[in-house]
Design an enzyme around this catalytic site. Structure first.
Site, short mmCIF file in Angstrom:
data_model
loop_
_atom_site.label_atom_id
_atom_site.label_comp_id
_atom_site.label_asym_id
_atom_site.label_seq_id
_atom_site.Cartn_x
_atom_site.Cartn_y
_atom_site.Cartn_z
N LYS A 22 28.82 54.49 46.27
CA LYS A 22 29.92 54.34 44.35
C LYS A 22 28.97 52.73 44.57
CE LYS A 22 33.17 52.82 44.32
NZ LYS A 22 33.82 51.80 43.09
N ASN A 23 28.92 52.15 45.73
CA ASN A 23 29.02 50.83 45.52
C ASN A 23 27.53 50.24 45.53
OD1 ASN A 23 31.71 50.74 44.96
ND2 ASN A 23 32.59 49.40 46.80
N ARG A 101 35.14 47.67 36.39
CA ARG A 101 35.07 45.74 36.74
C ARG A 101 33.36 45.67 37.10
NH1 ARG A 101 37.89 41.87 37.18
NH2 ARG A 101 36.79 41.09 38.03
N CYS A 125 43.32 43.49 37.95
CA CYS A 125 43.56 45.09 38.52
C CYS A 125 44.48 44.93 38.95
CB CYS A 125 41.88 46.10 38.68
SG CYS A 125 41.38 45.25 40.20
N ARG A 130 40.81 38.94 40.04
CA ARG A 130 39.72 39.37 40.60
C ARG A 130 38.80 38.67 39.50
NH1 ARG A 130 38.42 45.10 41.55
NH2 ARG A 130 36.05 44.76 42.34
N PRO A 131 38.70 36.98 39.45
CA PRO A 131 37.73 36.34 38.76
C PRO A 131 36.34 36.83 38.17
CG PRO A 131 38.17 35.15 40.12
CD PRO A 131 39.31 36.27 40.60
N VAL A 132 35.21 36.17 37.45
CA VAL A 132 34.33 35.87 37.87
C VAL A 132 33.05 34.77 37.31
CG1 VAL A 132 33.94 38.62 36.81
CG2 VAL A 132 33.88 36.77 34.81
N ASP A 133 34.55 33.71 37.73
CA ASP A 133 33.91 32.88 37.77
C ASP A 133 31.96 31.92 38.35
OD1 ASP A 133 35.60 33.08 39.93
OD2 ASP A 133 35.43 30.89 40.05
N LEU A 134 32.17 32.71 39.37
CA LEU A 134 31.24 32.64 40.23
C LEU A 134 29.98 33.26 40.29
CD1 LEU A 134 32.73 33.77 44.00
CD2 LEU A 134 32.72 31.30 43.01
N ASP A 315 37.90 47.90 51.29
CA ASP A 315 38.11 49.56 50.99
C ASP A 315 37.94 50.89 52.68
OD1 ASP A 315 37.46 47.74 49.00
OD2 ASP A 315 36.17 48.16 48.97
N ILE A 337 40.68 39.31 51.51
CA ILE A 337 39.89 39.31 50.39
C ILE A 337 40.16 39.34 49.00
CG2 ILE A 337 37.39 40.25 49.49
CD1 ILE A 337 37.76 39.58 52.00
N ARG A 407 37.05 58.53 40.76
CA ARG A 407 36.10 57.39 40.82
C ARG A 407 34.85 57.11 42.05
NH1 ARG A 407 38.57 52.43 38.48
NH2 ARG A 407 37.03 51.35 39.09
C1 EPZ Z 1 33.44 44.20 45.12
O1 EPZ Z 1 34.05 44.15 44.90
C2 EPZ Z 1 33.49 46.28 45.78
N1 EPZ Z 1 33.36 46.59 44.27
C3 EPZ Z 1 35.46 46.42 46.17
O2 EPZ Z 1 35.02 47.82 45.76
C4 EPZ Z 1 35.51 45.05 46.98
O3 EPZ Z 1 36.47 46.03 47.82
C5 EPZ Z 1 34.98 44.21 47.27
O4 EPZ Z 1 33.01 43.95 46.78
C6 EPZ Z 1 34.85 42.91 48.45
O5 EPZ Z 1 34.29 44.11 49.45
C7 EPZ Z 1 32.23 46.73 43.75
O6 EPZ Z 1 30.66 47.16 45.03
C8 EPZ Z 1 31.68 47.38 42.93
P1 EPZ Z 1 33.84 39.93 45.54
P2 EPZ Z 1 33.11 43.11 44.03
O7 EPZ Z 1 33.17 39.62 44.22
O8 EPZ Z 1 32.28 42.51 44.16
C9 EPZ Z 1 36.81 36.87 45.00
C10 EPZ Z 1 36.26 49.72 45.80
O9 EPZ Z 1 37.19 50.41 46.44
N2 EPZ Z 1 35.62 36.57 43.93
O10 EPZ Z 1 33.31 40.33 46.31
O11 EPZ Z 1 34.61 42.54 42.43
C11 EPZ Z 1 37.63 37.86 44.05
O12 EPZ Z 1 38.59 37.29 43.39
C12 EPZ Z 1 35.57 48.52 45.10
O13 EPZ Z 1 35.03 50.39 46.04
C13 EPZ Z 1 35.68 35.15 43.22
O14 EPZ Z 1 37.19 33.93 43.26
O15 EPZ Z 1 34.60 41.96 45.01
C14 EPZ Z 1 37.53 38.66 46.05
O16 EPZ Z 1 39.26 37.95 46.30
C15 EPZ Z 1 37.28 47.93 44.93
N3 EPZ Z 1 35.50 34.79 41.58
C16 EPZ Z 1 36.30 37.92 46.84
O17 EPZ Z 1 35.91 36.78 45.84
C17 EPZ Z 1 34.41 36.28 41.32
O18 EPZ Z 1 32.99 35.45 40.50
C18 EPZ Z 1 35.81 38.78 46.91
O19 EPZ Z 1 35.38 39.62 45.80
C19 EPZ Z 1 34.06 36.83 42.48
C20 EPZ Z 1 35.15 36.95 43.37
#
Ligand code: EPZ
Length: 430
Positions: A22-23, A101, A125, A130-134, A315, A337, A407
């Site tokens: 999926k991911n 997301r 969620c 889970r911000p998207v600032d990066l 995960d 994480i 999902r």
């Molecule tokens: C991906 O989410 C996966 N989703 C998640 O799987 C997985 O848990 C996660 O990576 C970590 O491995 C998909 O691939 C669709 P991140 P993602 O950006 O990309 C912080 C599942 O169950 N962060 O690596 O959203 C964030 O809050 C799902 O299948 C910022 O601060 O994860 C987290 O603490 C759930 N700012 C950390 O980084 C940002 O702009 C890692 O998140 C982005 C992230």
């Protein structure tokens, strides 16, 4: 709404075919926005999140069609054609983004191809803020004008994106993917430092390369992208789902069974495999897949801490806590994480698990027996952990809110029933 009923205590035995990831599939589907030629994807799993992404892409102008199925070693994967001849709409609306997301991954490719994008902010969620600032800072460094207003991200790059040197302050899977999806069509070279190294990133890079993108450094912490003027159509097969693999490996382990995971890749989950071996489980490569065996011997409590790849995956944390609940001794499972990813713990406690939460750690004292109970799923992986506990618990476990499971796990109850679990999906009339 459906619920899952499990009567625990049956050791699993047989084989389970692992589906497409999926991911990996979600970002790869977004790559279709980058070309006016069709992207054909094989081994696409049949899951609710994939349908949500198909609907989102479709409303941007992508023609999505099912091209059939491919049968590899008995595994039926779907073949999708995604054809973004013209981008007809650059807005990703709240109603679709709030469902998933990963919708935010259309931002980079829309901006790169159409020069503008409006994407609803995903919001928090069940597992964290889970911000998207990066994602947004990175795109701004590629020269986009980015603002947030009325719950929407507005991004424009009328003259196109320009290559840049971006150092991520924190490892993010999604931000790495969004930036890759944007940089491939930027003018000049982009260096992305401190990127995520998850196997799903490698799958995205492989798909983009098949479309004509120039990317070096795959599998390392630095990716170098030389932007090209256009990308062409391609065919790409989605990698096997490593989280589905880990989940079923733990299902075999918790029931004291033996399962062959057909099509699974051991190398993608080495950190988890190491922990499972320490816990007394035999795991080895077999016939191009994996054999998991705990037919003899007890489960032993071992510690684990989630980390970005190649560390132990967040995960699989919930499922590992279920496993450790049925082990001999105590284990400490630390989540680094996400700040709120222990929603499964109170439900497991209702099944007799002995778990204490202390900050970001769960102290899990193994109990001789878990007992069946009605429980509520809170997110995808938490749901899977409740199913695992149900497989070993005495009596009946009823898991509600299983739309979370749908999902990310394809036909979970069928796959588990096929290896001897007493599990069924029934209509919830309550
Ligand atoms: C991906 O989410 C996966 N989703 C998640 O799987 C997985 O848990 C996660 O990576 C970590 O491995 C998909 O691939 C669709 P991140 P993602 O950006 O990309 C912080 C599942 O169950 N962060 O690596 O959203 C964030 O809050 C799902 O299948 C910022 O601060 O994860 C987290 O603490 C759930 N700012 C950390 O980084 C940002 O702009 C890692 O998140 C982005 C992230």
């Amino acid at each position: 709404m459906d619920k899952i009923q499990i009567r625990g205590g049956k050791p699993l035995s047989g084989s389970i075919v692992i589906g497409g990831s999926k991911n990996a599939a979600l970002p790869v589907m977004c790559a279709s926005l980058l070309s006016d030629e069709p992207l054909i994807l094989g081994n696409v799993p049949h899951l609710a999140d994939i349908t949500t992404m198909a609907n989102l892409l479709n409303q941007h102008g992508v023609q999505v069609s099912l091209e059939g199925q491919d049968d590899k070693d008995g595994h039926i994967g779907r073949v999708l054609s995604l054809h973004a001849k013209d981008i007809t709409n650059t807005t990703a609306p709240y109603d679709l983004v709030r469902k998933m997301r990963a919708s935010v991954l259309v931002l980079g490719p829309l901006l790169a191809r159409a020069g503008e994008a409006e994407v609803s902010l995903p919001g928090g969620c069940a597992i964290g803020t889970r911000p998207v600032d990066l994602h947004l800072h990175g795109l701004a460094q590629l020269g986009a004008q980015v603002s947030v207003d009325s719950g929407y991200i507005h991004a424009t790059a009328p003259k196109g994106l320009i290559g840049a040197h971006i150092v991520f302050p924190k490892v993010s899977v999604g931000a790495t993917e969004n930036l890759l999806l944007a940089a491939v069509l930027a003018d000049g070279e982009t260096v992305l430092e401190n990127v995520a190294r998850e196997p799903e990133i490698n799958d995205l890079v492989a798909c983009l390369a098949a479309m004509g993108a120039e990317i070096d450094g795959v599998g390392t912490a630095t990716l170098t992208v030389r932007g090209v003027e256009r990308l062409h159509g391609a065919r790409h097969d989605i990698m096997p789902d490593r989280i589905e693999t880990g989940t079923y490996a733990m299902a075999a382990a918790i029931t004291g069974g033996t399962i062959e995971l057909v099509g699974a890749r051991l190398g993608d989950i080495e950190a988890a495999v190491e922990r499972l071996r320490q816990a007394g489980i035999t795991i080895e490569k077999k016939n191009g897949g994996i054999l998991v065996d705990r037919a003899n011997g007890n489960l032993i409590g071992v510690d684990a801490e989630t980390e970005p790849y190649p560390g132990f995956p967040t995960d699989l944390q919930a499922q590992f806590i279920s496993l450790m609940s049925a082990a001999d001794g105590t284990s400490v499972v630390t989540e680094t994480i996400f700040e709120n990813r222990f929603m499964h713990v109170p439900e497991l406690q209702r099944m007799g698990a002995d778990i204490t939460l202390h900050g970001g750690s769960a102290i899990v004292r193994g109990v001789p027996k878990l007992t069946g109970a009605p429980v509520m799923a809170s997110d995808l992986r938490a749901s899977a952990s409740l199913v695992l506990a149900g497989l070993v618990a005495e009596g009946e476990t009823v898991v509600r809110r299983i739309y979370h499971l749908d999902r990310g796990y394809e036909r979970l109850e069928e796959k588990l029933a096929g290896v001897g679990a007493d599990i069924e999906r029934v209509k919830d009339v309550a």
